[in-house]
Design a protein around this motif. Sequence first.
Motif, PDB file in Angstrom:
ATOM      1  N   SER A  36      46.734 -14.297  30.617  1.00 34.74           N
ATOM      2  CA  SER A  36      48.214 -14.620  30.580  1.00 34.74           C
ATOM      3  C   SER A  36      49.524 -14.202  32.188  1.00 34.74           C
ATOM      4  N   CYS A  71      57.002  -2.054  33.283  1.00 37.66           N
ATOM      5  CA  CYS A  71      56.552  -1.529  32.085  1.00 37.66           C
ATOM      6  C   CYS A  71      56.643  -0.099  33.131  1.00 37.66           C
ATOM      7  N   LEU A 119      43.456  -9.825  31.159  1.00 33.85           N
ATOM      8  CA  LEU A 119      45.181  -9.981  31.384  1.00 33.85           C
ATOM      9  C   LEU A 119      45.129 -11.001  32.082  1.00 33.85           C
ATOM     10  N   ARG A 143      59.243  -9.546  30.571  1.00 34.35           N
ATOM     11  CA  ARG A 143      59.791  -8.568  29.444  1.00 34.35           C
ATOM     12  C   ARG A 143      60.160  -7.048  30.335  1.00 34.35           C
ATOM     13  N   ILE A 168      56.756  -9.507  33.368  1.00 40.03           N
ATOM     14  CA  ILE A 168      56.387  -8.563  32.902  1.00 40.03           C
ATOM     15  C   ILE A 168      56.509  -6.730  33.512  1.00 40.03           C
ATOM     16  N   ALA A 193      51.752 -10.053  18.358  1.00 41.87           N
ATOM     17  CA  ALA A 193      51.216  -9.126  19.337  1.00 41.87           C
ATOM     18  C   ALA A 193      49.507  -8.574  18.926  1.00 41.87           C
ATOM     19  N   LEU A 213      49.094  -6.869  25.037  1.00 36.92           N
ATOM     20  CA  LEU A 213      49.288  -8.813  24.958  1.00 36.92           C
ATOM     21  C   LEU A 213      48.306  -9.620  25.467  1.00 36.92           C
ATOM     22  N   MET A 258      49.733  -2.374  27.288  1.00 37.98           N
ATOM     23  CA  MET A 258      48.912  -4.124  28.081  1.00 37.98           C
ATOM     24  C   MET A 258      48.595  -4.416  26.983  1.00 37.98           C
TER      25      MET A 258
END
Length: 628
Positions: A108, A355, A162, A91, A353, A20, A104, A101
Motif C-alpha cells: 500500500s 508514526c 507494506l 494518518r 502515514i 484493519a 496496515l 505496521m
Amino acid sequence: MTSNLDKKKLDDRITEYILADAVPENISKTEVAKQPEFYKIPKRFGSIPVDELPLGCDKEKQYYKIYPRIPLPFQRADRITFGYPEQTPNRLFWGDNLHVMRMLPSNSVDLIYIDPPFFSGRNYNVIFGDQNEIRSFTDIWEGGMPSFLIWMNARLLEMKRLLKQTGSIYLHLDWHASHYVKIEMDKIFGYDNFRNEIIWHYGQRTMHNKKKWNSKHDVILFYAKSDKTIIKNIPTEPWTKEEISEKRARRILFDDDGREYILDNRSVSKGYPAKKQYIDDIIKKGKAIDDVWNMPMILSTSKERLGYPTQKPEYLIERIINASSSPGDVVADFFCGGGTTPCVSQRLGRRWIACDQSRVAVGITQGRIQSLYEEEKSIQSKLIPSPDVSIEYWGNYEIPSLIELSSLDFRYFVIAAYGGRISSSESYIHGYKSDIPLFVGPSSPENRITKEDVISFAREISTKKGKREGVILAWAFAPSAHAAVEKLISEGRAGVDLIKISPIEIESTRFRDHITRLHEDYDSFLTFIIPPLVRFSSQYLGNKTCVFDVSESMAMNNGAKIINVQWDFDFQDRFTPSRGFAYGRDDEGKPLYKVQFTFVRSGKKSIACRIQDDVGGEKIYHDYVIIE
Ligand SMILES: C[S@@+](CC[C@H](N)C(=O)[O-])C[C@H]1O[C@@H](n2cnc3c(N)ncnc32)[C@H](O)[C@@H]1O
C-alpha cells in the motif's frame, strides 16, 4: 435495544475492524529475499559467511515468534482539517511502529523514508524522554548490536510487506550501524535490490583531531522493492557558469546578441563541426545529481528548526520525496520524530502515514502540520487540495476521549481491545471472545453496571444453546452487580440457572492479560491515561510583555512526570505552537513551565499551552490575558 440505524453503524464499524485486521493473523507472508549464488560464494575472494535469513528471523514464524502480533484498535484522537474531508485522511500514529505496521495492509505504500535511532549512544538516542522511548531503547542498547539488528529487522520486514512492488525505501543511518544494517537489508530486500549508498555530507565546523578524520556525513541506504522500482522524477542541480566552462574546459564566448555560449568540439575528430551550446540552456537542463549530497544541517536561524538534536532538514527529505514519488503517492515514515517527512509530504501533495512512539514527537508533528494548515489558509490560491490528517493512538488510550464516544463506538473499541469480535444481532450480547458472550457497559465511568444489567445479560445467554457463561466489560460495577453475579453462580436467578458471569474492569490486569502474557515487554500496552492537571498563572510586566507560568501543574498518571510544554500565543480554535515554542525545553532540558512573551499590539489575547507527561497524558489549557 439496538435500533436499525445503530445496527447499520455497527455493521460499518465491524467492516472497518475487519479491514484493519486483514493483515495475516500469525505469520507474515513477506518473502525474505533469495541470496544470489555469487553473494554466498564470490568467485575470487572465497566465501562470505552470511546466513540466508536476517538475524533473529525464524524460518516459519519470522519475527512473530519473538514479537507476537497484538491486534489492538486505533483510537481516533484528533483531526486536522485541510478542507477536503471527503478524501481518506493522512494518518499520524502514536504507538510502537512494529505493531502499528502490522495493522496496515500489504502493498500500500510507494515510498518509505526512515531515520531510526542510530545506535550511537544511550542518551543521544532518547530524544524526547517518554517512558516508552526510554524502555525500548534501554532494551535494545543492553543487548548490543545483535539486539539492535533483530529489533530493526523485524520492522524492516514489515516495511517490505507494506511497500508496493514499485516502491522504494530510504534508510537513514550513520557509521555506528550502517555497515551492519546494510548486510541485513541485503538479506531482507535482496542484494540486487540495493540501489545506492547516499552520502549526506553536511560538513561545516571541522575541529582538529589527531586520532581520526572528522565524521561529517550520514549514510542513506536506498533499496528498491523490485526491479520495477524507478526514480520517478530525476532530480537535477543548477550548474554555475564557472562549473560549465571549467568542466568542459571551454572559454565562454558571446553571440552577436550577447548570449553566452561554449563551443563543444568533442565530435570534431569524427568530422562533425563544433557545436554551440548556450549557457542558459545548459543551466536550464541542470546537472544530474550523484550519490554524494552536499547539504548543510538546519541552520540555527532557520524557520523550520524546532531545537531537538536529530531533526533532519526539509530540503533533504524533499529531494527524496520528489525523486521517488509523485503527487498522490503514499509516503511513510515510521520514525517520524518532529514530523519532517509528513510535513514535506503534505506540502508536496503526497498522501502519507507517519508514526512515532513518543507522544511528545507526535505532539510536535501535529503542531507542525497545524502550522502548515494556517500557512495554507493565508495563501489565497491553494496549490494542492490536501486531505485531512487523522491522529490515532495505538496501545495507549486516552480516557477522556473514550468517555466521549457514542455507546456504539465505545463498544467497538472495548471489544476490539479485549480481543473479541463484535456482534450486531443481539441486544445484550455485544460480542464474543472464544465463543463466550460479551456485554460492554456505558462509556461514562459514572454509569456503573447494575444488578439489572447482570440479570438481563444472563437471561439472554440462557436463550443460547450450550452457553453457560459470559463476560461483562465495564469501567465500574455497583456492589449490587457483584452480588447479582455471586447469586447467579450459587443459586440461579430469575429463571436462569447457573450462569457464570465474570465482571472485568477495563483498567484491570485481567482485561489486559491476553496482551501482557504474550511478551514481557508488552506490559506497557493497553493502558489508559488521563491528562495532567494544569495550574496556570500570568503576570503582566509592562511594555506588552507577560510572564506565563504552569510550574504548579501535575501529571496525574501513575509514576508520570511532565516532560514538555508548548505555547500558542495566538490561540484560535486549534492549538498551533508559536515559533520557538514547539519543543518546550529550556537549556537544562526542563519543560518550559515559565515563559516570557512580548506581544506586538495591546488588547485581549487568547493564549494556550499544551502540557505532556512522559506516559502520554496531554492537556491543552486555554485562557485570555489583557495586554495594555
Ligand atoms: C532520529 S528521530 C527521527 C527524527 C526525524 N527524522 C525528524 O526529522 O524529526 C527517531 C525517532 O524514532 C522514534 N522511535 C524509536 N523507536 C520507535 C518505535 N519502536 N516506534 C515508533 N517510533 C520510534 C523516536 O521516538 C524518535 O522520535
